[in-house]
Write an enzyme that holds these catalytic residues in place. Sequence first.
Site, PDB file in Angstrom:
ATOM      1  N   LYS A  23       4.917   1.301   3.099  1.00 58.13           N
ATOM      2  CA  LYS A  23       3.888   0.267   3.210  1.00 58.13           C
ATOM      3  C   LYS A  23       4.325  -0.706   4.289  1.00 58.13           C
ATOM      4  O   LYS A  23       5.455  -1.191   4.257  1.00 58.13           O
ATOM      5  CB  LYS A  23       3.720  -0.432   1.866  1.00 58.13           C
ATOM      6  CG  LYS A  23       2.768  -1.598   1.893  1.00 58.13           C
ATOM      7  CD  LYS A  23       2.444  -2.141   0.522  1.00 58.13           C
ATOM      8  CE  LYS A  23       3.577  -2.205  -0.437  1.00 58.13           C
ATOM      9  NZ  LYS A  23       3.229  -2.745  -1.740  1.00 58.13           N
ATOM     10  N   CYS A  41      -4.788 -10.261   3.477  1.00 58.80           N
ATOM     11  CA  CYS A  41      -5.195  -8.859   3.558  1.00 58.80           C
ATOM     12  C   CYS A  41      -5.221  -8.352   5.000  1.00 58.80           C
ATOM     13  O   CYS A  41      -5.700  -9.041   5.896  1.00 58.80           O
ATOM     14  CB  CYS A  41      -6.594  -8.711   2.955  1.00 58.80           C
ATOM     15  SG  CYS A  41      -7.268  -7.049   3.089  1.00 58.80           S
ATOM     16  N   CYS A  43      -5.935  -4.759   5.109  1.00 61.75           N
ATOM     17  CA  CYS A  43      -6.550  -3.441   4.923  1.00 61.75           C
ATOM     18  C   CYS A  43      -8.081  -3.521   4.959  1.00 61.75           C
ATOM     19  O   CYS A  43      -8.747  -2.503   4.952  1.00 61.75           O
ATOM     20  CB  CYS A  43      -6.106  -2.818   3.603  1.00 61.75           C
ATOM     21  SG  CYS A  43      -6.900  -3.517   2.134  1.00 61.75           S
ATOM     22  N   CYS A  52      -5.194 -11.165   0.027  1.00 60.26           N
ATOM     23  CA  CYS A  52      -4.934  -9.849  -0.561  1.00 60.26           C
ATOM     24  C   CYS A  52      -5.164  -9.902  -2.073  1.00 60.26           C
ATOM     25  O   CYS A  52      -4.711 -10.834  -2.729  1.00 60.26           O
ATOM     26  CB  CYS A  52      -3.486  -9.453  -0.263  1.00 60.26           C
ATOM     27  SG  CYS A  52      -2.893  -8.000  -1.142  1.00 60.26           S
ATOM     28  N   HIS A  56      -5.179  -2.745  -1.423  1.00 58.05           N
ATOM     29  CA  HIS A  56      -4.510  -1.830  -0.490  1.00 58.05           C
ATOM     30  C   HIS A  56      -3.800  -0.688  -1.234  1.00 58.05           C
ATOM     31  O   HIS A  56      -3.660   0.398  -0.687  1.00 58.05           O
ATOM     32  CB  HIS A  56      -3.518  -2.595   0.404  1.00 58.05           C
ATOM     33  CG  HIS A  56      -2.443  -3.298  -0.359  1.00 58.05           C
ATOM     34  ND1 HIS A  56      -2.546  -4.609  -0.771  1.00 58.05           N
ATOM     35  CD2 HIS A  56      -1.257  -2.852  -0.823  1.00 58.05           C
ATOM     36  CE1 HIS A  56      -1.452  -4.958  -1.440  1.00 58.05           C
ATOM     37  NE2 HIS A  56      -0.662  -3.906  -1.483  1.00 58.05           N
TER      38      HIS A  56
HETATM   39 FE1  FES Z   1      -5.836  -5.697   1.719  1.00 52.27          FE
HETATM   40 FE2  FES Z   1      -3.812  -6.132   0.045  1.00 52.27          FE
HETATM   41  S1  FES Z   1      -3.721  -5.830   2.168  1.00 52.27           S
HETATM   42  S2  FES Z   1      -5.899  -6.018  -0.421  1.00 52.27           S
END
Ligand code: FES
Length: 75
Positions: A23, A41, A43, A52, A56
């Site tokens: 990760k 976040c 992702c 976040c 992810h």
């Molecule tokens: Fe997107 Fe954790 S990096 S929810």
Amino acid sequence: PRRMVVVKAAEAINPDIRKTEEKVVDSVIVTELAKPLTAYCRCWRSGTFPLCDGSHVKHNKATGDNVGPLLLKKQ
Ligand code: FES
């Protein structure tokens, strides 16, 4: 009329950055933060974006991707 539904398979969003890591997580030390730790976040799937919410993990399992949050830590 008949409707056709096209389901697209999930795809990884990280094509080649640090793919040997399980990760990819980066940290930035910031002295004037209100909270000791804030995760942002990267992702693009968080329900609390830009923060976040752990989404992810599901994305990584579904796609084989290795994305993770940016952590801001109070020093
Ligand atoms: Fe997107 Fe954790 S990096 S929810």
